[in-house]
Write an enzyme that holds these catalytic residues in place. Structure first.
Site, PDB file in Angstrom:
ATOM      1  N   ARG A 107      33.085  -7.606 -11.209  1.00  0.00           N
ATOM      2  CA  ARG A 107      33.230  -9.020 -10.874  1.00  0.00           C
ATOM      3  C   ARG A 107      32.119  -9.842 -11.520  1.00  0.00           C
ATOM      4  O   ARG A 107      31.095  -9.272 -11.930  1.00  0.00           O
ATOM      5  CB  ARG A 107      33.118  -9.181  -9.336  1.00  0.00           C
ATOM      6  CG  ARG A 107      34.093  -8.312  -8.572  1.00  0.00           C
ATOM      7  CD  ARG A 107      33.461  -7.708  -7.315  1.00  0.00           C
ATOM      8  NE  ARG A 107      34.316  -6.654  -6.760  1.00  0.00           N
ATOM      9  CZ  ARG A 107      35.326  -6.873  -5.929  1.00  0.00           C
ATOM     10  NH1 ARG A 107      35.559  -8.090  -5.496  1.00  0.00           N
ATOM     11  NH2 ARG A 107      36.083  -5.881  -5.509  1.00  0.00           N
ATOM     12  N   ASP A 123      32.212 -13.353  -6.324  1.00  0.00           N
ATOM     13  CA  ASP A 123      32.436 -11.916  -6.094  1.00  0.00           C
ATOM     14  C   ASP A 123      33.928 -11.594  -6.031  1.00  0.00           C
ATOM     15  O   ASP A 123      34.305 -10.432  -6.006  1.00  0.00           O
ATOM     16  CB  ASP A 123      31.749 -11.455  -4.805  1.00  0.00           C
ATOM     17  CG  ASP A 123      32.099 -12.322  -3.613  1.00  0.00           C
ATOM     18  OD1 ASP A 123      31.815 -13.536  -3.663  1.00  0.00           O
ATOM     19  OD2 ASP A 123      32.682 -11.805  -2.646  1.00  0.00           O
ATOM     20  N   ASP A 172      41.295  -9.570  -4.975  1.00  0.00           N
ATOM     21  CA  ASP A 172      40.871  -9.867  -3.600  1.00  0.00           C
ATOM     22  C   ASP A 172      41.742 -10.948  -2.955  1.00  0.00           C
ATOM     23  O   ASP A 172      41.298 -12.068  -2.677  1.00  0.00           O
ATOM     24  CB  ASP A 172      39.384 -10.236  -3.537  1.00  0.00           C
ATOM     25  CG  ASP A 172      38.508  -8.980  -3.560  1.00  0.00           C
ATOM     26  OD1 ASP A 172      39.055  -7.880  -3.764  1.00  0.00           O
ATOM     27  OD2 ASP A 172      37.286  -9.105  -3.371  1.00  0.00           O
TER      28      ASP A 172
HETATM   29  P1  AMP Z   1      35.963 -10.957   0.685  1.00  0.00           P
HETATM   30  O1  AMP Z   1      35.472 -12.325   0.291  1.00  0.00           O
HETATM   31  O2  AMP Z   1      36.961 -10.942   1.775  1.00  0.00           O
HETATM   32  O3  AMP Z   1      36.460 -10.219  -0.521  1.00  0.00           O
HETATM   33  O4  AMP Z   1      34.735 -10.122   1.284  1.00  0.00           O
HETATM   34  C1  AMP Z   1      33.389 -10.496   1.165  1.00  0.00           C
HETATM   35  C2  AMP Z   1      32.464  -9.359   1.485  1.00  0.00           C
HETATM   36  O5  AMP Z   1      32.611  -8.931   2.846  1.00  0.00           O
HETATM   37  C3  AMP Z   1      32.678  -8.111   0.648  1.00  0.00           C
HETATM   38  O6  AMP Z   1      31.421  -7.577   0.321  1.00  0.00           O
HETATM   39  C4  AMP Z   1      33.441  -7.187   1.564  1.00  0.00           C
HETATM   40  O7  AMP Z   1      33.236  -5.841   1.232  1.00  0.00           O
HETATM   41  C5  AMP Z   1      32.845  -7.528   2.918  1.00  0.00           C
HETATM   42  N1  AMP Z   1      33.777  -7.225   4.020  1.00  0.00           N
HETATM   43  C6  AMP Z   1      34.913  -7.904   4.327  1.00  0.00           C
HETATM   44  N2  AMP Z   1      35.529  -7.342   5.385  1.00  0.00           N
HETATM   45  C7  AMP Z   1      34.789  -6.288   5.765  1.00  0.00           C
HETATM   46  C8  AMP Z   1      34.896  -5.284   6.805  1.00  0.00           C
HETATM   47  N3  AMP Z   1      35.910  -5.266   7.669  1.00  0.00           N
HETATM   48  N4  AMP Z   1      33.933  -4.355   6.882  1.00  0.00           N
HETATM   49  C9  AMP Z   1      32.891  -4.347   6.017  1.00  0.00           C
HETATM   50  N5  AMP Z   1      32.732  -5.247   5.033  1.00  0.00           N
HETATM   51  C10 AMP Z   1      33.660  -6.206   4.899  1.00  0.00           C
HETATM   52 MG    MG Z   2      35.954  -9.824  -2.117  1.00  0.00          MG
END
Ligand code: AMP
Ligand code: MG
Length: 471
Positions: free
Chosen positions: A178, A243, A253
């Site tokens: 990313r 990200d 994502d």
């Molecule tokens: P996203 O924007 O939804 O792609 O996620 C942002 C960050 O939050 C990423 O680093 C994901 O790995 C982390 N993340 C989202 N949901 C979870 C979860 N249920 N457990 C652990 N990390 C999470």
């Molecule tokens: Mg993400």
């Protein structure tokens, strides 16, 4: 047997943490993407059997897998977070398909990793089904995207606002690298790893790129094309944090993503996007913002002087022109124009203005141009008729134009209310609606009587106004 060749896991220390998926209680296959399995050279019968399902759930590791969680940082809603990383995903490894293309095989929802922070590392069925349907639709339509190989339920519950059924998505991507991966090393001043990462990405995605400046230019080009593709579908990603922007140019994502029903350029669905930073019409601007972050990561590899900054700036500023050309190509095709002229832009804009005034259905308005039903989407059809006169003068031959439109305007999209319906049934253990919608979305240009319902806009009581993060 799956043959792995894990080039990312061969990078030195600091790019990832070795982490195994956490086994789940009672894995059950919900969906296996057979055409994709075939494309990857996998044995679909084996994948659908007990050993395959155990692997897709993270309960057993296939030979040759080297499971890792990747480190990355990212700008989330404009604010820099130096440490994110795969918190609920484990990368099993990379496979090289029979045609030579390399793919990441990742389990999303595979349990906690060192990057999970306060999260449980799990996913629930809803976002898994949504990502499966939407990413496969995007692929069928021809937008660069990660793919969905399989969805399994875990037999466990995850705790969100309520108790929900757990699930794991097997995601396939050109890579999961990313903009935020670059930011991770740039923010730490780790020039050595930044160079290794750039070299890795060039070798993997842009083998003829001559260096960091060229890499930036290629990513700008890919993103311009991808985002123009989103716009042409009324797609709203919802969380365009750095990200969540892939350097391969694939859409990645899928969280609170959504497709518009009624056309409103400033449409927002995500519950957490209070200020509309990631609204539909902001997406190209946000792409430039994200690419500027990427550019600033690459400046140290481009000489790290004023000339490097000027060069990086010039490349980022090439986005609007590239994007506008892709936008014109996509939207002109939606009007049946295969070889657009600059003045076609005004014709397209006039239609969009009329659509916005009436909140006309985005998908149906375009799909209805070929058969004359588009005017039914307007509250003030006289204005549409006046526009259509100019349009007909431009295209001249409707049957030629219809051929162009048939490949540019999908008969159906993954409408939010349909996805919600599929998820509600899935929570009750009924996956028939999921499979039916999946089949229809895989043939976005094919009309069939049994798929007619999917082309309809939601009734007022079916309209989905808010979507939630993938967690
Ligand atoms: P996203 O924007 O939804 O792609 O996620 C942002 C960050 O939050 C990423 O680093 C994901 O790995 C982390 N993340 C989202 N949901 C979870 C979860 N249920 N457990 C652990 N990390 C999470
Ligand atoms: Mg993400």
């Amino acid at each position: 047997m799956i043959r792995f060749d894990n080039s990312y896991a061969r990078l030195p220390e600091g790019f990832f943490t070795r982490t195994r998926p956490t086994p789940v209680r009672d894995p059950k296959l919900v969906a296996l993407n057979r055409p994709l399995a075939e494309r990857l050279g996998f044995d679909a019968v084996w994948l659908a059997g007990p050993e395959g399902v155990a692997m897709l759930a993270g309960n057993t590791l296939p030979e040759g897998a080297e499971p890792i969680a990747q480190a990355y940082a990212g700008h989330q809603f404009g604010g820099f977070v130096p440490q994110l990383g795969d918190g609920r995903a484990v990368l099993l490894g990379e496979v090289v398909a029979p045609d030579g293309a390399r793919f990441d095989i990742q389990l999303k929802g595979a349990g906690p990793t060192p990057f999970s922070r306060r999260g449980d590392g799990r996913a629930w069925l809803g976002p898994v089904l949504r990502e499966y349907l939407v990413s496969e639709f995007m692929a069928a339509f021809g937008i660069p995207t990660t793919r969905a190989l399989a969805a399994v339920t875990t037999g466990e519950t995850v705790i969100r606002e309520t108790l929900l059924p757990g699930a794991v998505l097997t995601r396939v991507a050109a890579s999961h690298i990313r903009v935020g991966t670059f930011e991770f090393y740039a923010a730490r001043g780790d020039r050595q790893r930044l160079q290794l990462l750039a070299d890795h990405v060039i070798a993997r995605h842009y083998p003829d790129a001559s260096g960091a400046a060229d890499l930036l230019q290629r990513v700008v080009e890919r993103q311009a094309a991808t985002i123009a593709g989103w716009m042409a579908l009324g797609f709203i990603h919802g969380v365009m944090n750095t990200d969540n922007m892939s350097v391969s140019g694939e859409t990645i994502d899928y969280g609170p993503c959504a497709f518009m029903d009624g056309y409103r350029p400033d449409k927002v669905f995500s519950s957490i996007d209070a200020h509309g930073r990631y609204a539909w019409n902001e997406q190209p601007n946000i792409a430039v913002w994200n690419l500027a972050q990427f550019a600033s990561c690459l400046v140290p590899l481009m000489g790290n002087d004023d000339a490097a900054v000027a060069e990086a700036t010039r490349i980022v500023h090439s986005f609007p022109e590239l994007y506008q050309a892709e936008w014109l190509r996509r939207f002109a095709a939606k009007l049946g124009i295969a070889a657009p002229r600059p003045e076609d832009r005004a014709l397209i804009e006039r239609l969009l203005t009329l659509m916005a005034a009436d909140e006309a259905d985005f998908t149906r308005s375009f799909a209805g141009l070929a058969d004359g039903r588009a005017r039914d989407e307007f509250k003030a059809p006289e204005q549409f008729d006046a526009w259509a006169e100019g349009w007909q003068a431009r295209i001249r031959d409707l049957s030629d134009a219809a051929q162009v439109m048939a490949r540019a305007n999908p008969c159906r999209i993954p409408r939010n209310h349909r996805i919600e319906e599929v998820i509600a049934a899935g929570r009750e253990g009924d996956y028939a609606p999921f499979h039916a919608l999946d089949a229809a979305l895989r043939a976005p240009f094919e009309d069939r009587p049994e798929w007619e319902g999917y082309a309809l806009a939601p009734q007022p009581d079916e309209i989905v106004r808010r979507t939630f993060c993938g967690t």
